[in-house]
Design a protein around this motif. Structure first.
Motif, PDB file in Angstrom:
ATOM      1  N   ARG A  74       0.834  -1.212   0.000  1.00 20.24           N
ATOM      2  CA  ARG A  74       0.000   0.000   0.000  1.00 20.24           C
ATOM      3  C   ARG A  74       0.862   1.253   0.000  1.00 20.24           C
ATOM      4  NH1 ARG A  74      -2.787   3.611   3.243  1.00 20.24           N
ATOM      5  NH2 ARG A  74      -1.619   2.988   5.095  1.00 20.24           N
ATOM      6  N   GLN A  75       1.918   1.262   0.804  1.00 19.57           N
ATOM      7  CA  GLN A  75       2.806   2.412   0.851  1.00 19.57           C
ATOM      8  C   GLN A  75       3.568   2.590  -0.464  1.00 19.57           C
ATOM      9  OE1 GLN A  75       2.902   4.682   3.220  1.00 19.57           O
ATOM     10  NE2 GLN A  75       1.439   3.577   4.508  1.00 19.57           N
ATOM     11  N   LYS A 117       1.591   4.325  -3.297  1.00 20.74           N
ATOM     12  CA  LYS A 117       1.430   5.769  -3.174  1.00 20.74           C
ATOM     13  C   LYS A 117       2.454   6.534  -4.017  1.00 20.74           C
ATOM     14  CE  LYS A 117      -0.550   5.943   1.488  1.00 20.74           C
ATOM     15  NZ  LYS A 117      -0.347   6.443   2.870  1.00 20.74           N
TER      16      LYS A 117
END
Length: 250
Positions: free
Chosen positions: A68-69, A72
């Protein structure tokens, strides 16, 4: 074309095992005959044992958060993947009980689990209640199997998503194993999975020895007489696919 996975860590090996078992379970559940559902319920017990490691859930959640990071910092177009990761993480966190706890608390299922791997242990003579269940309508049996597996499905969906991310983040190389043997002295860093694609026409399977410093692929003739066949003597063309969880790797 035959595809052979070779995980480079025990964590990835565990994810592949779980994926394999759930794929078998889902396929068996879709059948209508009692033998398909017998396979399904046996596989359910295998899933419970394979996924019972206490820190498995934490490992999956941590990797989902890493992905998820990483997303980004990627260009636009990754919104759908981000949504899948968020959904998988949320659904997994919603399961508060220990993996497979609902099965352990079911006396009928645990009695069946103890008998199912005993030779002849599930005959009507040994387990009349199991015979009665097998005689129920296929849709009733399917509903039971889906109910018993429901709390496990968030783990399956998260595992499948992580392996999809891993396999899609790949680099490929066309290779030639001379006299059935191939060596490479260096691999890209942070590789978590190697996939070997080889045409079925060769009738061979790969035996892989790999780490971050060295890769050796030997092709063996497939045999149903011995687990390890003889090494191929002819040249074998194959594709070497390297996969990583890391979005940037060299």
């Amino acid at each position: 074309m035959l595809r052979f996975d070779h995980p480079l860590s025990e964590r990835v090996r565990s994810l592949i095992r779980i994926e394999h078992l759930f794929n078998r379970f889902n396929h068996a559940v879709s059948g209508d005959d009692k033998w398909s559902h017998h396979i399904a319920i046996g596989t359910l017990f295998e899933i419970m044992d394979c996924s019972s490691r206490a820190d498995l859930k934490l490992d999956i959640l941590q990797e989902l958060e890493r992905q998820r990071q990483a997303i980004k910092h990627q260009p636009d177009g990754s919104d759908s993947l981000l949504a899948e990761i968020n959904r998988a993480s949320h659904d997994l966190q919603e399961i508060q009980q220990k993996f497979g706890q609902h099965i352990r608390e079911n006396e009928w299922l645990m009695s069946l689990k103890q008998r199912i791997w005993v030779a002849g242990g599930t005959t009507p003579v040994e387990l009349p209640s199991y015979y009665y269940w097998q005689k129920q309508d296929a849709e009733i049996r399917r509903q039971d199997l889906c109910r018993w597996s429901q709390a496990m499905m968030p783990t399956y969906h998260a595992v499948r998503l992580l392996l999809e991310i891993l396999r899609n983040n790949r680099r490929e190389a066309d290779c030639l194993a001379e006299h059935g043997s191939y060596q490479q002295n260096s691999l890209a860093k942070n590789i978590h999975l190697i996939i070997i694609e080889v045409p079925a026409k060769y009738g061979v399977m790969p035996e892989v020895s790999a780490n971050k410093y060295f890769t050796h692929v030997r092709f063996l003739h497939a045999s149903q007489e011995a687990m390890r066949g003889s090494q191929a003597e002819s040249d074998v063309e194959f594709k070497l696919i390297m996969c990583s969880f890391d979005s940037t790797w060299v």
